[in-house]
Enzyme design. Structure first.
Site, short mmCIF file in Angstrom:
data_model
loop_
_atom_site.label_atom_id
_atom_site.label_comp_id
_atom_site.label_asym_id
_atom_site.label_seq_id
_atom_site.Cartn_x
_atom_site.Cartn_y
_atom_site.Cartn_z
N ASP A 18 0.89 -1.21 0.03
CA ASP A 18 -0.03 -0.08 -0.20
C ASP A 18 1.07 1.13 0.03
OD1 ASP A 18 -3.04 1.15 0.97
OD2 ASP A 18 -1.42 2.16 1.86
N CYS A 36 1.12 2.83 3.67
CA CYS A 36 1.39 2.08 4.80
C CYS A 36 2.64 2.17 5.27
CB CYS A 36 1.21 0.50 4.41
SG CYS A 36 2.17 -0.83 5.21
N CYS A 49 5.14 -0.70 4.83
CA CYS A 49 5.57 -1.00 3.63
C CYS A 49 6.49 0.26 3.23
CB CYS A 49 4.20 -0.58 2.65
SG CYS A 49 2.86 -1.80 2.60
N ARG A 66 -5.25 -0.44 0.90
CA ARG A 66 -6.05 -1.46 1.94
C ARG A 66 -7.37 -0.42 2.30
NH1 ARG A 66 -2.39 0.52 6.79
NH2 ARG A 66 -2.23 2.27 5.36
#
Length: 295
Positions: free
Chosen positions: A175, A178, A181, A205
């Site tokens: 994502d 994120c 991430c 998400r």
């Protein structure tokens, strides 16, 4: 150590509303299974059977299992399908096959795995563990399902960061916004130095049609896709543009794979090895998987 979809939903009440139809079906499947497990704790023992006196009844009131019940019924796929439909109306069943335990059928549906008795009367929730081999057979079944789905990904669907001669390749659903991430991508050079190629797929998400999904589309449509990806992971603005892109395809694949958080990292055999893990941890896990005998 990862940001789950459930945690993010607390921050954004719109997240669940925006999920695709397949998400809602899979979510309903999870909720239905959870409700059955919860109900069983209050005395509901059979699918489709709940007497008024059973709820809250003491353990002594549970009917004794007869000797006849120890002999499993012959597999009845129609009964199993009927049972699954009773759990979640309209559920799409991908496969029904004998489970590792005699008398049970393993049902794969909407990225989930459940076990139903051959006659469709009872559902068993949880993992099947092989004690002698210390193996989680349910996770192994999940890995087979994921591998069959991930093998159909074509290179043109991915953003790839790879060393010249990688020893391992992992698929990472990511994502743009994120935090973990972003942490993973900040170390991408170290993963590559460890001999690991990273194939990125998008999994916004908050669902399709949201800001995170739009950012993923803009990254994909940029003239320098890899640079735009890295910039987005640093929180830098990416010019908003649109083009033919695989974001929806990636997202729907993630739903089928069973993703509930990002990053979601999968080895070539379908085993999920993370959430966020450091380059050293990832290399260690991949070495261990490679050393295991192929099943």
């Amino acid at each position: 150590m990862r940001e789950t979809m459930g945690t993010f939903a607390v921050k954004s009440g719109l997240a669940m509303i925006r999920l695709a139809a397949s998400t809602r079906l899979r979510y309903r499947m999870k909720q239905s299974l959870a409700a059955l497990v919860s109900a069983s704790a209050m005395g509901v023992f059979a699918l489709g059977a709940c007497s008024a006196g059973s709820i809250g009844a003491p353990a002594a009131a549970t009917p004794a299992v007869s000797a006849q019940a120890t002999a499993p019924a012959a597999p009845d796929e129609a009964a199993v399908r009927k049972a699954m439909d009773a759990i979640s109306k309209g559920i799409k069943i991908d496969s029904i096959r004998p489970a590792p335990i005699p008398g049970l059928m393993e049902v794969t549906a909407e990225g989930e795995i459940a076990y139903v008795t051959n006659d469709g009367k009872y559902l068993v929730s949880g993992n099947i563990i092989e004690i002698a081999g210390k193996r989680n057979l349910t996770e192994s079944a999940h890995a087979v399902l994921r591998r069959s789905l991930l093998k159909n990904i074509v290179p043109s669907q991915m953003i790839v960061f790879a060393p010249p001669h990688p020893k391992y390749t992992v698929t990472v659903f990511t994502d743009v916004d994120c935090a973990y991430c972003r942490k993973l991508h900040s170390q991408i050079a170290d993963y590559n130095k460890a001999g690991i190629a990273v194939d990125y797929l998008f999994f916004p998400r908050t669902g399709l049609g949201t800001e995170s999904a739009d950012k993923a589309v803009s990254v994909w449509c940029a003239s320098d896709r890899r640079q735009a990806f890295t910039d987005a992971k640093k929180g830098l603005p990416v010019k908003k543009i649109n083009c033919t892109n695989p974001v929806a395809m990636d997202y729907n694949l993630g739903l089928k794979v069973g993703i509930d958080g990002t990053p979601a990292i999968f080895a070539a055999d379908g085993t999920q090895i993370g959430g966020y893990i450091t380059p050293t941890e990832m290399k260690t896990k991949l070495d261990k998987l490679a050393a295991q005998p192929s099943s």
